[in-house]
Design a protein around this motif. Structure first.
Motif, PDB file in Angstrom:
ATOM      1  N   GLY A  46      69.552  39.820  11.949  1.00 27.06           N
ATOM      2  CA  GLY A  46      70.412  40.874  11.450  1.00 27.06           C
ATOM      3  C   GLY A  46      71.234  41.493  12.550  1.00 27.06           C
ATOM      4  O   GLY A  46      70.799  41.591  13.695  1.00 27.06           O
ATOM      5  N   VAL A  47      72.437  41.925  12.208  1.00 25.88           N
ATOM      6  CA  VAL A  47      73.330  42.605  13.135  1.00 25.88           C
ATOM      7  C   VAL A  47      73.573  44.033  12.646  1.00 25.88           C
ATOM      8  O   VAL A  47      73.293  44.993  13.343  1.00 25.88           O
ATOM      9  N   ALA A  48      74.096  44.154  11.436  1.00 20.20           N
ATOM     10  CA  ALA A  48      74.408  45.469  10.885  1.00 20.20           C
ATOM     11  C   ALA A  48      74.508  45.376   9.375  1.00 20.20           C
ATOM     12  O   ALA A  48      74.942  44.346   8.848  1.00 20.20           O
ATOM     13  N   THR A  49      74.102  46.447   8.710  1.00 21.75           N
ATOM     14  CA  THR A  49      74.200  46.491   7.258  1.00 21.75           C
ATOM     15  C   THR A  49      74.784  47.829   6.832  1.00 21.75           C
ATOM     16  O   THR A  49      74.726  48.811   7.579  1.00 21.75           O
ATOM     17  N   ILE A  50      75.353  47.839   5.622  1.00 20.33           N
ATOM     18  CA  ILE A  50      75.953  49.061   5.098  1.00 20.33           C
ATOM     19  C   ILE A  50      75.616  49.180   3.622  1.00 20.33           C
ATOM     20  O   ILE A  50      75.681  48.198   2.882  1.00 20.33           O
TER      21      ILE A  50
END
Length: 125
Positions: A46-50
């Motif tokens: 994972g890198v980034a989630t929104i």
């Protein structure tokens, strides 16, 4: 089903910046969106989630350097990457997930329900 198409990957020198874009289509209502990456020879991470409401979550390795954002009017997801490092080299994937625990998704790529085809980011010295 959500369809995802990434763009913006490129080769860049360490310390540089890059912005990835993901165009989403299909039934996108109610989906969390995110960016994941797979470095050469390693597992997807994972890198980034929104979230739907705009809450964000980042992997520790990118905090302070990467920014995830989404334009709900155009169903577009972005990842602004600054201060790029050699270890950021990877295939970057746009992802979507509906329901479940938003905060843990960045740690659990297997929870993803839809993937894009990926866009390559290569950082060189």
């Amino acid at each position: 089903q959500v369809q995802l198409v990434e763009s913006g990957g490129d080769s860049v020198q360490a310390g540089g910046s890059l912005k990835l874009t993901c165009a989403a289509s299909g039934y996108t209502s109610g989906y969390y969106m995110g960016w994941f990456r797979q470095p050469p020879g390693k597992e997807r991470e994972g890198v980034a989630t929104i979230s739907i409401g705009g809450s964000t979550n980042y992997a520790d390795s990118v905090k302070g350097r990467f920014t995830i954002s989404r334009d709900v009017t155009t169903n577009t997801l972005y990842l602004q990457m600054n201060s790029l490092k050699l270890e950021d080299t990877a295939m970057y994937y746009c992802a979507a997930k509906r329901g479940g625990d938003f905060m843990t998704w960045v740690l659990n790529p297997r929870e993803t329900q839809s993937w894009g085809q990926g866009t390559q980011v290569t950082v060189s010295s």
